[in-house]
Design an enzyme around this catalytic site. Structure first.
Site, PDB file in Angstrom:
ATOM      1  N   CYS A 174     -61.862 -16.204  33.418  1.00  0.00           N
ATOM      2  CA  CYS A 174     -61.122 -16.202  32.080  1.00  0.00           C
ATOM      3  C   CYS A 174     -62.282 -16.526  30.941  1.00  0.00           C
ATOM      4  O   CYS A 174     -62.940 -17.544  30.962  1.00  0.00           O
ATOM      5  CB  CYS A 174     -60.181 -17.173  32.108  1.00  0.00           C
ATOM      6  SG  CYS A 174     -59.392 -17.405  30.571  1.00  0.00           S
ATOM      7  N   CYS A 177     -61.284 -19.447  28.801  1.00  0.00           N
ATOM      8  CA  CYS A 177     -61.585 -20.826  29.330  1.00  0.00           C
ATOM      9  C   CYS A 177     -62.850 -21.264  29.432  1.00  0.00           C
ATOM     10  O   CYS A 177     -63.218 -22.400  29.370  1.00  0.00           O
ATOM     11  CB  CYS A 177     -61.161 -20.541  31.088  1.00  0.00           C
ATOM     12  SG  CYS A 177     -59.288 -20.119  31.210  1.00  0.00           S
TER      13      CYS A 177
END
Length: 254
Positions: A174, A177
């Protein structure tokens, strides 16, 4: 939401201005699409993103096919660190200096010029090992630091009501993230002993992520007295994370 393997075709919607500005959202969106492409998405398909402060700026789990990812673990050459009760000074003195330095680095202990003898390194390591033991029940989270925990370890920490528990649920693929990783570290350093801060890899703990209804990444959960009290989906700046915890602490005093 996690059981779905299809690709959601939801339009991205902007409702307000995020804390980090439009540029930060644009970067997060591009990062999310780039990481989604690496994860095997077909070209031209969209990645639905969850909201934070009225703007979608994360990765939706339901839109990205799950791949079998190997569970991270220690190799045969790596030593498994025992608890302070199991590993005393005599045991640590048997280790070589490079091994001691490696363990100190893992606990983010800076090796200074005053640490000349092997015993100095051992003393510093014992002190670092004892600090988390008085801060949290699992002994894994140190004040001012972010600890990577498993699902079982997180369950133990949730039951500890001594301080608020801030959990960053993320995935390695991600993009947002990864952008938020330094922000969670800054927040932990600022909060110090006010709160415990940890990270949970959603790919390694799918059942727990499903139980907490994690629909987008990153998702920040705040626990107090064994209950989830606050939640934020999407990339969040360090100042917002600190405010999240301090607002909860202030509310608990009334």
């Amino acid at each position: 939401a996690m059981a779905s393997a299809g690709l959601a075709r939801r339009p991205l919607r902007r409702v307000g201005r995020p804390a980090g500005g439009a540029l930060a959202v644009l970067v997060a969106s591009i990062g999310c699409r780039a990481w989604a492409f690496r994860a095997g998405l077909a070209p031209g398909r969209r990645v639905a993103a969850p909201r934070v402060h009225g703007v979608r700026s994360g990765c939706a789990l339901s839109s990205i096919p799950r791949r079998a990812r190997p569970r991270l673990g220690s190799s045969s050459s790596e030593s498994v660190e025992a608890s302070p009760a199991e590993e005393d000074r005599a045991t640590l003195m048997k280790l070589k200096i490079p091994q001691l330095k490696e363990r100190l680095a893992a606990r983010r202990v800076r090796i200074t010029s005053a640490m000349i003898e092997k015993g100095d390194l051992v003393d510093a390591l014992l002190e670092a090992m004892a600090r988390p033991a008085t801060f949290c029940v699992s002994g894994l989270i140190a004040p001012g630091e972010v600890a990577e925990v498993t699902g079982a370890e997180l369950e133990v920490e949730i039951q500890d009501s001594s301080t608020p528990l801030l959990v960053d649920v993320y995935a390695r693929w991600c993009g947002p993230c990864q952008l938020m990783a330094p922000e969670i570290a800054k927040a932990a350093a600022t909060l110090g002993a006010k709160a415990r801060v940890c990270k949970l890899d959603s790919d390694l703990e799918p059942e727990l992520s499903s139980r907490f209804a994690i629909g987008g990444l990153p998702t920040v959960l705040l626990f107090r007295d064994a209950k989830e009290v606050r939640r934020v989906e999407g990339a969040v700046m360090a100042a917002d994370l600190v405010n999240l915890v301090e607002d909860e602490l202030a509310a608990a005093t009334f």
